[in-house]
Design a protein around this motif. Structure first.
Motif, PDB file in Angstrom:
ATOM      1  N   VAL A 128       0.857  -1.184   0.000  1.00 47.93           N
ATOM      2  CA  VAL A 128       0.000   0.000   0.000  1.00 47.93           C
ATOM      3  C   VAL A 128       0.892   1.232   0.000  1.00 47.93           C
ATOM      4  O   VAL A 128       1.861   1.311   0.753  1.00 47.93           O
ATOM      5  CB  VAL A 128      -0.923   0.022   1.242  1.00 47.93           C
ATOM      6  N   ARG A 129       0.560   2.171  -0.848  1.00 45.76           N
ATOM      7  CA  ARG A 129       1.287   3.445  -0.909  1.00 45.76           C
ATOM      8  C   ARG A 129       0.333   4.568  -0.540  1.00 45.76           C
ATOM      9  O   ARG A 129      -0.876   4.381  -0.514  1.00 45.76           O
ATOM     10  CB  ARG A 129       1.833   3.659  -2.321  1.00 45.76           C
ATOM     11  N   ALA A 130       0.896   5.737  -0.265  1.00 46.92           N
ATOM     12  CA  ALA A 130       0.066   6.896   0.076  1.00 46.92           C
ATOM     13  C   ALA A 130       0.529   8.103  -0.732  1.00 46.92           C
ATOM     14  O   ALA A 130       1.717   8.241  -1.036  1.00 46.92           O
ATOM     15  CB  ALA A 130       0.170   7.206   1.569  1.00 46.92           C
ATOM     16  N   GLU A 131      -0.448   8.939  -1.076  1.00 43.25           N
ATOM     17  CA  GLU A 131      -0.127  10.182  -1.766  1.00 43.25           C
ATOM     18  C   GLU A 131      -1.086  11.266  -1.292  1.00 43.25           C
ATOM     19  O   GLU A 131      -2.210  10.975  -0.867  1.00 43.25           O
ATOM     20  CB  GLU A 131      -0.207  10.010  -3.279  1.00 43.25           C
ATOM     21  N   VAL A 132      -0.615  12.505  -1.343  1.00 45.76           N
ATOM     22  CA  VAL A 132      -1.444  13.639  -0.971  1.00 45.76           C
ATOM     23  C   VAL A 132      -2.327  13.953  -2.172  1.00 45.76           C
ATOM     24  O   VAL A 132      -1.833  14.316  -3.238  1.00 45.76           O
ATOM     25  CB  VAL A 132      -0.595  14.871  -0.584  1.00 45.76           C
ATOM     26  N   ALA A 133      -3.632  13.808  -2.005  1.00 40.98           N
ATOM     27  CA  ALA A 133      -4.576  14.111  -3.078  1.00 40.98           C
ATOM     28  C   ALA A 133      -4.883  15.608  -3.097  1.00 40.98           C
ATOM     29  O   ALA A 133      -4.891  16.238  -4.155  1.00 40.98           O
ATOM     30  CB  ALA A 133      -5.846  13.301  -2.933  1.00 40.98           C
TER      31      ALA A 133
END
Length: 161
Positions: free
Chosen positions: A151-156
């Motif tokens: 799982v990765r995360a990014e600022v939307a």
């Protein structure tokens, strides 16, 4: 950590297998083609419900950010830590905002949890209140759905207000 991922995959596989077994058991004298069609339909239905839940969470996150009046886009002022999936199956990531303004401000940040290919898995909105000018504030974003695998995360989106 690898054991937890295997457990979640096994659990997800068991759910799909159970759904397929229910379809097959209910098919009685159906042809193999009809049994296959019903099984595919059951899997598609499960996938659709999961997709709808993520879409609903994303829409709600967008509404929450759209409600902020006079917010300034500060996506570049947000840093994310490493994603971890907790024992509850929920993804977590540390969110740090830098207040580059000249007064104390609050922030709202939408974090999208994605798979390695960029496919949306989950989303979360966090707020960091009253960060003094020139300083940083940190919170933890926590997903709302059980996830497994990488799982990765990014600022939307990120707003300062």
């Amino acid at each position: 950590m690898a054991a937890r991922h295997r457990t979640r995959r096994a659990t997800a596989g068991a759910v799909v297998a159970f759904a397929l077994a229910a379809v097959v058991a209910g098919c009685g004298g159906d042809s193999p083609a009809e049994t296959t069609r019903r099984a595919e339909s059951a899997v598609e239905s499960l996938a659709s419900r999961a997709s709808e839940a993520v879409e609903s969470a994303t829409a709600e996150a967008g509404r929450r950010l759209d409600d902020i009046k006079d917010g300034i886009d500060v996506k570049d002022d947000v840093r994310l830590g490493s994603v971890a999936v907790g024992s509850d199956g929920r993804a977590r990531v540390e969110v740090t905002v830098a207040n580059t303004g000249d007064a104390a401000r609050s922030f709202a940040v939408q974090v999208d949890f994605t798979d390695p290919g960029g496919g949306l898995l989950d989303t979360a909105v966090v707020t960091v209140n009253d960060v003094p000018a020139g300083e940083s504030g940190t919170v933890t974003a926590r997903g709302t759905h059980d996830l497994s695998g990488e799982v990765r995360a990014e600022v939307a989106r990120a707003l300062r207000y």
